[in-house]
Design a protein around this motif. Sequence first.
Motif, PDB file in Angstrom:
ATOM      1  N   PHE A  14     -11.915  22.916 -20.636  1.00 45.23           N
ATOM      2  CA  PHE A  14     -11.389  23.354 -22.001  1.00 45.23           C
ATOM      3  C   PHE A  14     -12.064  22.810 -22.893  1.00 45.23           C
ATOM      4  CE2 PHE A  14      -7.630  23.620 -19.008  1.00 45.23           C
ATOM      5  CZ  PHE A  14      -6.612  24.422 -19.581  1.00 45.23           C
ATOM      6  N   SER A  15     -12.031  23.872 -24.249  1.00 44.14           N
ATOM      7  CA  SER A  15     -12.708  23.444 -25.531  1.00 44.14           C
ATOM      8  C   SER A  15     -11.661  22.679 -26.150  1.00 44.14           C
ATOM      9  CB  SER A  15     -13.137  24.733 -26.090  1.00 44.14           C
ATOM     10  OG  SER A  15     -14.227  25.281 -25.400  1.00 44.14           O
ATOM     11  N   ILE A  16     -12.064  21.887 -26.912  1.00 44.45           N
ATOM     12  CA  ILE A  16     -11.230  20.944 -27.894  1.00 44.45           C
ATOM     13  C   ILE A  16     -11.354  21.663 -29.361  1.00 44.45           C
ATOM     14  CG2 ILE A  16     -10.536  18.735 -28.649  1.00 44.45           C
ATOM     15  CD1 ILE A  16     -10.177  19.312 -25.814  1.00 44.45           C
ATOM     16  N   VAL A  17     -10.267  21.855 -29.965  1.00 44.24           N
ATOM     17  CA  VAL A  17     -10.412  22.330 -31.369  1.00 44.24           C
ATOM     18  C   VAL A  17      -9.282  21.685 -32.145  1.00 44.24           C
ATOM     19  CG1 VAL A  17     -10.084  24.324 -32.727  1.00 44.24           C
ATOM     20  CG2 VAL A  17     -10.877  24.650 -30.291  1.00 44.24           C
ATOM     21  N   GLU A  18      -9.643  21.243 -33.213  1.00 37.71           N
ATOM     22  CA  GLU A  18      -8.653  20.426 -34.212  1.00 37.71           C
ATOM     23  C   GLU A  18      -8.424  21.266 -35.405  1.00 37.71           C
ATOM     24  OE1 GLU A  18     -10.250  16.627 -34.921  1.00 37.71           O
ATOM     25  OE2 GLU A  18     -10.293  16.012 -32.953  1.00 37.71           O
ATOM     26  N   PRO A  19      -7.360  22.202 -35.083  1.00 40.90           N
ATOM     27  CA  PRO A  19      -6.966  23.076 -36.340  1.00 40.90           C
ATOM     28  C   PRO A  19      -6.455  22.532 -37.597  1.00 40.90           C
ATOM     29  CG  PRO A  19      -5.154  23.001 -34.715  1.00 40.90           C
ATOM     30  CD  PRO A  19      -6.353  22.164 -34.231  1.00 40.90           C
ATOM     31  N   GLU A  20      -6.672  23.104 -38.748  1.00 41.04           N
ATOM     32  CA  GLU A  20      -6.605  22.628 -39.763  1.00 41.04           C
ATOM     33  C   GLU A  20      -5.223  22.330 -40.181  1.00 41.04           C
ATOM     34  OE1 GLU A  20      -8.582  25.098 -43.110  1.00 41.04           O
ATOM     35  OE2 GLU A  20     -10.329  24.674 -42.359  1.00 41.04           O
ATOM     36  N   PHE A  21      -4.175  23.353 -39.562  1.00 41.05           N
ATOM     37  CA  PHE A  21      -2.761  23.281 -39.907  1.00 41.05           C
ATOM     38  C   PHE A  21      -1.991  21.847 -39.483  1.00 41.05           C
ATOM     39  CE2 PHE A  21      -2.712  25.740 -35.756  1.00 41.05           C
ATOM     40  CZ  PHE A  21      -1.791  24.777 -34.969  1.00 41.05           C
ATOM     41  N   LEU A  22      -2.969  21.029 -38.405  1.00 40.35           N
ATOM     42  CA  LEU A  22      -2.285  19.680 -37.993  1.00 40.35           C
ATOM     43  C   LEU A  22      -2.302  18.762 -39.360  1.00 40.35           C
ATOM     44  CD1 LEU A  22      -3.748  19.081 -34.674  1.00 40.35           C
ATOM     45  CD2 LEU A  22      -1.474  19.828 -35.328  1.00 40.35           C
ATOM     46  N   GLU A  23      -2.897  19.119 -40.445  1.00 35.64           N
ATOM     47  CA  GLU A  23      -2.883  18.223 -41.710  1.00 35.64           C
ATOM     48  C   GLU A  23      -2.725  16.757 -41.372  1.00 35.64           C
ATOM     49  OE1 GLU A  23       0.138  20.113 -43.571  1.00 35.64           O
ATOM     50  OE2 GLU A  23      -0.979  21.662 -44.439  1.00 35.64           O
ATOM     51  N   ASN A  60       8.360  24.689 -35.111  1.00 36.33           N
ATOM     52  CA  ASN A  60       8.641  26.024 -35.634  1.00 36.33           C
ATOM     53  C   ASN A  60       7.571  26.506 -36.670  1.00 36.33           C
ATOM     54  OD1 ASN A  60      10.805  26.467 -33.898  1.00 36.33           O
ATOM     55  ND2 ASN A  60      11.906  25.535 -35.722  1.00 36.33           N
ATOM     56  N   GLN A  61       7.138  25.509 -37.475  1.00 38.20           N
ATOM     57  CA  GLN A  61       6.060  25.520 -38.401  1.00 38.20           C
ATOM     58  C   GLN A  61       4.614  25.968 -37.798  1.00 38.20           C
ATOM     59  OE1 GLN A  61       5.829  22.766 -41.578  1.00 38.20           O
ATOM     60  NE2 GLN A  61       3.419  23.018 -41.750  1.00 38.20           N
ATOM     61  N   TYR A  62       4.375  25.237 -36.723  1.00 38.93           N
ATOM     62  CA  TYR A  62       3.308  25.280 -35.995  1.00 38.93           C
ATOM     63  C   TYR A  62       3.131  26.620 -35.327  1.00 38.93           C
ATOM     64  CZ  TYR A  62       2.253  20.410 -36.453  1.00 38.93           C
ATOM     65  OH  TYR A  62       1.843  19.083 -37.282  1.00 38.93           O
ATOM     66  N   PHE A  63       4.099  27.138 -34.903  1.00 38.45           N
ATOM     67  CA  PHE A  63       4.115  28.401 -34.128  1.00 38.45           C
ATOM     68  C   PHE A  63       3.866  29.588 -35.252  1.00 38.45           C
ATOM     69  CE2 PHE A  63       6.240  32.383 -33.421  1.00 38.45           C
ATOM     70  CZ  PHE A  63       5.904  32.946 -32.159  1.00 38.45           C
ATOM     71  N   MET A  64       4.004  29.576 -36.464  1.00 33.62           N
ATOM     72  CA  MET A  64       3.806  30.462 -37.407  1.00 33.62           C
ATOM     73  C   MET A  64       2.395  30.270 -37.920  1.00 33.62           C
ATOM     74  SD  MET A  64       6.560  32.077 -37.404  1.00 33.62           S
ATOM     75  CE  MET A  64       5.904  33.338 -38.863  1.00 33.62           C
ATOM     76  N   ASN A  65       1.848  28.987 -37.827  1.00 30.01           N
ATOM     77  CA  ASN A  65       0.607  28.808 -38.035  1.00 30.01           C
ATOM     78  C   ASN A  65      -0.379  29.313 -37.163  1.00 30.01           C
ATOM     79  OD1 ASN A  65       1.138  27.446 -40.604  1.00 30.01           O
ATOM     80  ND2 ASN A  65       1.353  25.540 -39.604  1.00 30.01           N
ATOM     81  N   LEU A  66      -0.026  29.115 -35.815  1.00 29.42           N
ATOM     82  CA  LEU A  66      -0.841  29.652 -34.721  1.00 29.42           C
ATOM     83  C   LEU A  66      -0.969  31.247 -34.958  1.00 29.42           C
ATOM     84  CD1 LEU A  66       0.424  27.657 -31.813  1.00 29.42           C
ATOM     85  CD2 LEU A  66      -1.802  27.470 -32.546  1.00 29.42           C
ATOM     86  N   LYS A  67       0.173  31.859 -35.175  1.00 28.13           N
ATOM     87  CA  LYS A  67       0.172  33.591 -35.234  1.00 28.13           C
ATOM     88  C   LYS A  67      -0.430  33.892 -36.455  1.00 28.13           C
ATOM     89  CE  LYS A  67       2.817  35.601 -33.067  1.00 28.13           C
ATOM     90  NZ  LYS A  67       2.640  36.460 -31.841  1.00 28.13           N
ATOM     91  N   ARG A  68      -0.881  33.014 -37.330  1.00 26.08           N
ATOM     92  CA  ARG A  68      -1.809  33.055 -38.580  1.00 26.08           C
ATOM     93  C   ARG A  68      -2.932  32.891 -38.616  1.00 26.08           C
ATOM     94  NH1 ARG A  68       3.417  31.720 -42.519  1.00 26.08           N
ATOM     95  NH2 ARG A  68       4.651  33.458 -42.050  1.00 26.08           N
ATOM     96  N   LEU A  69      -3.481  32.137 -37.553  1.00 23.84           N
ATOM     97  CA  LEU A  69      -4.852  31.715 -37.442  1.00 23.84           C
ATOM     98  C   LEU A  69      -5.926  32.648 -38.073  1.00 23.84           C
ATOM     99  CD1 LEU A  69      -5.060  29.488 -34.409  1.00 23.84           C
ATOM    100  CD2 LEU A  69      -5.262  28.647 -36.933  1.00 23.84           C
ATOM    101  N   PRO A  70      -6.663  32.641 -38.942  1.00 24.62           N
ATOM    102  CA  PRO A  70      -7.742  33.479 -39.432  1.00 24.62           C
ATOM    103  C   PRO A  70      -8.924  33.791 -38.366  1.00 24.62           C
ATOM    104  CG  PRO A  70      -7.962  31.626 -40.746  1.00 24.62           C
ATOM    105  CD  PRO A  70      -6.477  31.548 -40.042  1.00 24.62           C
ATOM    106  N   VAL A  71      -9.161  32.635 -37.639  1.00 26.56           N
ATOM    107  CA  VAL A  71     -10.181  32.370 -36.653  1.00 26.56           C
ATOM    108  C   VAL A  71      -9.420  31.622 -35.428  1.00 26.56           C
ATOM    109  CG1 VAL A  71     -12.513  31.860 -35.853  1.00 26.56           C
ATOM    110  CG2 VAL A  71     -12.089  32.788 -38.159  1.00 26.56           C
ATOM    111  N   GLY A  72      -9.305  32.342 -34.300  1.00 26.31           N
ATOM    112  CA  GLY A  72      -8.984  31.445 -33.074  1.00 26.31           C
ATOM    113  C   GLY A  72      -7.696  32.019 -32.583  1.00 26.31           C
ATOM    114  N   TYR A  73      -7.034  32.848 -33.329  1.00 22.15           N
ATOM    115  CA  TYR A  73      -5.983  33.392 -32.636  1.00 22.15           C
ATOM    116  C   TYR A  73      -6.359  34.555 -31.714  1.00 22.15           C
ATOM    117  CZ  TYR A  73      -1.656  36.031 -31.587  1.00 22.15           C
ATOM    118  OH  TYR A  73      -0.502  36.637 -30.859  1.00 22.15           O
ATOM    119  N   ASP A  74      -5.501  34.478 -30.418  1.00 22.16           N
ATOM    120  CA  ASP A  74      -5.774  35.350 -29.223  1.00 22.16           C
ATOM    121  C   ASP A  74      -4.546  35.951 -28.926  1.00 22.16           C
ATOM    122  OD1 ASP A  74      -6.369  36.218 -26.668  1.00 22.16           O
ATOM    123  OD2 ASP A  74      -8.183  35.254 -26.555  1.00 22.16           O
TER     124      ASP A  74
END
Length: 237
Positions: A14-23, A60-74
């Motif tokens: 697995f690749s490890i990513v630290e998304p900005e939305f975790l703030e 719930n907030q993280y779910f919306m953030n995942l759907k809106r990822l400009p880079v990384g959403y699959d």
Amino acid sequence: MIHFLKDLFNEHEFSIVEPEFLEGQSGFMAVNLNPSRLGFFLVLFKNEDVDFVELNELINQYFMNLKRLPVGYDKRMDKNFTLIICLKRAAFTYNETLNRSIFEVEEDPYHFRKLVLPYAEVEVQEFNELYRAEGITRGLYNLLNDKDKFYDFKKHSAESTAYHLTTRLFIKLPFLHYQGKEEELENLGSLINSRLKQINLNSLRDSALNFIKTNENVSLEEEITLINMWLEELDNE
């Protein structure tokens, strides 16, 4: 625990990513795009006194953030995404309120799959001190196949040990699959023959089998009488 899990995910490609939305929240994403091992995980770290109402709002907030990822959403995330909440506990005493909250999180059908992984810091420390040198994955498999540790686990099911942590990891993480060690079993017939010889009953067995073969018409009463005679002779030796 966060370094432990990052290394475990890395060992499974697995690749490890630290998304900005975790703030600043303690957590990370783990992504495997191999079609045969496809998986997306969001791993969060919380203490057992977490407010589960606030946590659900955050999920719930993280779910919306995942759907809106400009880079990384699959788009494959929609059916292959799992949230893991690592819940740090001081001790594994029974807590009905906490158990109910965990159940409600895991049974929530919305957005993506959710799992709660309770752990204690002493469990991670014990594993790191005794088993991490051989690699986390290998250490987990070797520990799970340790018979002495298994018996201790059965006797003291409420204790915080590396074995307890290992069992929870295998229950929660879908890419961990139990692999039992193959053991060569003794031939049961040889074992029985050896034991009969030790207690001087080998000749009794052979004589009884020979008697039955050569006296097909003998009655059951006669067979029992003869066997009792042999037993008396053994007792007198």
